[in-house]
Design a protein around this motif. Structure first.
Motif, short mmCIF file in Angstrom:
data_model
loop_
_atom_site.label_atom_id
_atom_site.label_comp_id
_atom_site.label_asym_id
_atom_site.label_seq_id
_atom_site.Cartn_x
_atom_site.Cartn_y
_atom_site.Cartn_z
N LEU A 243 -3.45 -12.89 -22.03
CA LEU A 243 -3.33 -13.11 -23.47
C LEU A 243 -3.50 -14.60 -23.83
O LEU A 243 -4.41 -14.95 -24.58
CB LEU A 243 -2.00 -12.54 -23.95
N PRO A 244 -2.65 -15.51 -23.28
CA PRO A 244 -2.90 -16.93 -23.62
C PRO A 244 -4.26 -17.41 -23.15
O PRO A 244 -4.88 -18.26 -23.78
CB PRO A 244 -1.76 -17.67 -22.89
N LYS A 245 -4.75 -16.83 -22.05
CA LYS A 245 -6.05 -17.25 -21.54
C LYS A 245 -7.17 -16.92 -22.52
O LYS A 245 -8.17 -17.63 -22.60
CB LYS A 245 -6.32 -16.56 -20.19
N ALA A 246 -6.96 -15.85 -23.29
CA ALA A 246 -7.99 -15.43 -24.23
C ALA A 246 -7.95 -16.23 -25.53
O ALA A 246 -8.82 -16.11 -26.37
CB ALA A 246 -7.82 -13.94 -24.54
N LEU A 247 -6.90 -17.05 -25.71
CA LEU A 247 -6.80 -17.83 -26.95
C LEU A 247 -7.44 -19.19 -26.75
O LEU A 247 -6.89 -20.04 -26.06
CB LEU A 247 -5.32 -18.01 -27.33
N PRO A 248 -8.60 -19.40 -27.35
CA PRO A 248 -9.36 -20.62 -27.05
C PRO A 248 -8.62 -21.89 -27.45
O PRO A 248 -8.74 -22.92 -26.79
CB PRO A 248 -10.65 -20.46 -27.86
N PHE A 249 -7.78 -21.84 -28.51
CA PHE A 249 -7.14 -23.09 -28.97
C PHE A 249 -6.11 -23.60 -27.97
O PHE A 249 -5.72 -24.76 -28.01
CB PHE A 249 -6.52 -22.92 -30.36
N LEU A 250 -5.65 -22.75 -27.05
CA LEU A 250 -4.71 -23.23 -26.04
C LEU A 250 -5.41 -24.07 -24.97
O LEU A 250 -4.79 -24.86 -24.28
CB LEU A 250 -3.99 -22.05 -25.36
N GLN A 251 -6.73 -23.86 -24.83
CA GLN A 251 -7.52 -24.64 -23.88
C GLN A 251 -6.89 -24.69 -22.50
O GLN A 251 -6.77 -25.75 -21.89
CB GLN A 251 -7.69 -26.07 -24.39
N LEU A 252 -6.46 -23.55 -22.01
CA LEU A 252 -5.83 -23.52 -20.69
C LEU A 252 -6.81 -23.98 -19.63
O LEU A 252 -7.97 -23.59 -19.63
CB LEU A 252 -5.35 -22.10 -20.36
N GLY A 253 -6.32 -24.82 -18.74
CA GLY A 253 -7.14 -25.23 -17.62
C GLY A 253 -8.17 -26.30 -17.95
O GLY A 253 -8.94 -26.70 -17.11
N LYS A 254 -8.18 -26.77 -19.20
CA LYS A 254 -9.16 -27.79 -19.56
C LYS A 254 -8.64 -29.17 -19.17
O LYS A 254 -7.47 -29.47 -19.32
CB LYS A 254 -9.45 -27.77 -21.06
N ASN A 255 -9.53 -30.01 -18.68
CA ASN A 255 -9.15 -31.37 -18.32
C ASN A 255 -9.83 -32.32 -19.29
O ASN A 255 -11.05 -32.35 -19.36
CB ASN A 255 -9.60 -31.64 -16.88
N LYS A 256 -9.04 -33.05 -20.05
CA LYS A 256 -9.61 -33.93 -21.07
C LYS A 256 -9.21 -35.36 -20.80
O LYS A 256 -8.11 -35.62 -20.34
CB LYS A 256 -9.11 -33.51 -22.46
N PHE A 257 -10.09 -36.29 -21.10
CA PHE A 257 -9.74 -37.69 -21.00
C PHE A 257 -9.12 -38.11 -22.32
O PHE A 257 -9.80 -38.13 -23.35
CB PHE A 257 -11.00 -38.52 -20.70
N ASP A 334 -13.54 -14.71 -12.46
CA ASP A 334 -13.03 -14.58 -13.81
C ASP A 334 -13.09 -13.13 -14.28
O ASP A 334 -12.14 -12.61 -14.86
CB ASP A 334 -13.91 -15.45 -14.73
N ARG A 335 -14.20 -12.50 -13.98
CA ARG A 335 -14.39 -11.11 -14.40
C ARG A 335 -13.32 -10.22 -13.77
O ARG A 335 -12.80 -9.30 -14.39
CB ARG A 335 -15.79 -10.64 -13.98
N ARG A 336 -12.97 -10.54 -12.50
CA ARG A 336 -11.99 -9.71 -11.81
C ARG A 336 -10.56 -10.23 -11.98
O ARG A 336 -9.64 -9.72 -11.37
CB ARG A 336 -12.33 -9.65 -10.31
N GLY A 337 -10.39 -11.30 -12.76
CA GLY A 337 -9.05 -11.83 -13.04
C GLY A 337 -8.35 -12.41 -11.84
O GLY A 337 -7.14 -12.28 -11.67
N LEU A 338 -9.12 -13.09 -10.96
CA LEU A 338 -8.54 -13.55 -9.69
C LEU A 338 -8.03 -15.00 -9.70
O LEU A 338 -7.59 -15.49 -8.66
CB LEU A 338 -9.57 -13.36 -8.56
N GLY A 339 -8.09 -15.67 -10.84
CA GLY A 339 -7.50 -17.01 -10.92
C GLY A 339 -8.20 -18.07 -10.09
O GLY A 339 -7.61 -19.08 -9.75
N ILE A 340 -9.47 -17.83 -9.75
CA ILE A 340 -10.21 -18.85 -9.01
C ILE A 340 -10.68 -19.89 -10.03
O ILE A 340 -11.18 -19.54 -11.09
CB ILE A 340 -11.42 -18.24 -8.29
N SER A 341 -10.46 -21.17 -9.72
CA SER A 341 -10.83 -22.17 -10.72
C SER A 341 -11.62 -23.29 -10.08
O SER A 341 -11.63 -23.44 -8.86
CB SER A 341 -9.57 -22.73 -11.38
N GLU A 342 -12.26 -24.08 -10.93
CA GLU A 342 -12.93 -25.25 -10.38
C GLU A 342 -11.90 -26.36 -10.27
O GLU A 342 -10.78 -26.25 -10.74
CB GLU A 342 -14.12 -25.66 -11.25
#
Ligand code: PLP
Length: 404
Positions: A243-257, A334-342
């Motif tokens: 659910l939070p992952k689907a909300l773009p404004f939360l920007q989960l996992g984003k790395n910003k300078f 991502d498609r399988r919801g496995l939490g693999i990230s860069e």
């Protein structure tokens, strides 16, 4: 972006339980004393006379840099790995200091020591920041050895390595000063938070003076933290994380300078959340190590994937053959919801910002790391069958030994 509904693993998680929330609320009434207790406890555990709890890892680094600059005002360059968390250059820029980059050694997450030796011969250098990415991956002792006699400081970035040991030695022992982050994706979470530790009296006293002038966490922010802690304790769970992952404004996992963050003391509520830090760190680490071993042994590791040498990990980093392989694995994961990230999406020299003296210069290993590193989740909320799914996906998508 395709939205996935249903069980989805977060890339990293240090769960906050109901008991932690209760301890956080109780600590609110104890006030500053709970923060002091946490600082004293940690200081004792790490054999450091000085420990300070602040609002984030970047706030911790900021305060450290300010203190060091006060001790050596004529030095203003900070040497960091060209591949690291964007908060590190942000903390440097926030203090008006200069970012200097050193490449990584190929297929490792540590400095290229040949370059490092050359770069330490610099009278403007204030400190060097060996960084433990994903766990304990930096040879700080080696940095310290080269730095000795040069009148510069070694700041150990242990943001991701709270509680970890390296060859039986606690993280932080070789740096002049070190810090942890207790943000969401780290070894232990207090929603956000940072911890500064040092046993060096000159550094410790200067940091103490600076932290003494840092404002307290505002009431408004405190309420925000309480709500975030409750949300986190619910939504970090794989059954709800989609659910939070689907909300773009939360920007989960984003790395910003972003060098505009605020610096405050840690709130008593957060100190309460961290009350059981020692037990939680030990039990989380046991589970993470076990999960990492399961994934590694379930796979037929080929030359196409390299697992860099990292001690106790919070995520399992792996180099894949090229960017196309990385993107394919991330997409399918991502498609399988496995939490693999860069890892971090770019190396620091690729951040287009006026501060960046190294923008446009080339740091081949760091750039290659940004293109080819993925990380696998090994946190406590993973089920056995998901470990098999992760291993299965890698088996499916990585070329086998002998394919060519
Ligand atoms: C997370 C992190 C930081 C910054 O910590 P925050 O609490 O997010 O500000 C610094 N360095 C590294 C290596 C990190 O992973």
């Amino acid at each position: 972006m395709r939205i996935r509904i249903g069980r989805t693993l977060p890339p990293a998680a240090a769960p906050i339980g109901i008991k932690d929330l209760v301890m956080g609320l109780v600590a609110l009434f104890a006030g500053k004393k709970s923060v002091r207790n946490l600082e004293e406890d940690l200081g004792r555990f790490y054999g450091c006379r000085y420990c300070f709890a602040v609002s984030s890892g970047r706030a911790a680094l900021s305060v450290i840099l300010q203190a060091l600059h006060e001790l050596s005002p004529e030095r203003e360059e900070i040497l960091i790995p060209a591949y690291t968390c964007f908060s590190v250059p942000a903390s440097i820029v926030k203090n008006g200091l200069k970012v200097s980059l050193c490449d990584l050694a190929p297929d490792s997450l540590d400095f290229d020591f040949d370059s490092l030796e050359r770069m330490l011969d610099n009278p403007r250098l204030l400190c060097v920041i060996p960084t433990h990415l994903y766990g304990t991956s930096a040879d700080v002792q080696r940095v310290k050895k080269i730095a000795t006699g040069r009148d510069l400081f070694v700041v150990e970035d242990a943001a991701q390595a709270m509680g970890a040991e390296q060859n039986g030695v606690q993280v932080g022992k070789y740096g002049d000063v070190f810090f942890f982050s207790t943000d969401r994706g780290k070894a232990l979470s207090t929603v956000e938070g940072g911890l500064i530790l040092t046993d060096n009296p000159r550094v410790g006293e200067t940091v103490q003076k600076i932290v003494g002038n840092v404002p307290n966490c505002s009431n408004r922010h405190l309420i925000c933290l309480i709500f975030k802690a409750i949300a986190l304790s619910l939504f970090i769970h794989p059954n709800l994380y989609w659910l939070p992952k689907a909300l773009p404004f939360l920007q989960l996992g984003k790395n910003k300078f972003d060098p505009t963050f605020s610096i405050t003391k840690m709130s008593s509520f957060q100190a309460g959340l961290a009350r059981k830090w020692k037990e939680k760190l030990v039990s989380f680490q046991q589970i993470r190590s076990r999960n990492a071993l399961s994934i590694l042994s379930a796979n037929s590791w080929t030359q196409a994937a390299i697992v860099p040498e990292v001690g106790e990990r919070i995520r399992l980093p792996i180099f894949v053959e090229d960017q196309a392989a990385k993107e394919k694995i991330l997409r399918e994961g991502d498609r399988r919801g496995l939490g693999i990230s860069e890892g971090y999406p770019r190396s620091i020299n690729e951040i287009d910002h006026p501060f960046n003296l190294s923008y446009g210069r080339s740091f081949p290993s760091a750039e290659n790391t940004a293109r080819t590193l993925i990380s696998l989740p090994i946190h406590p909320s993973i089920q056995e069958k998901e470990i098999s799914k992760i291993a299965g996906l890698l088996k499916e998508l990585l070329p086998k030994a002998g394919d060519q």
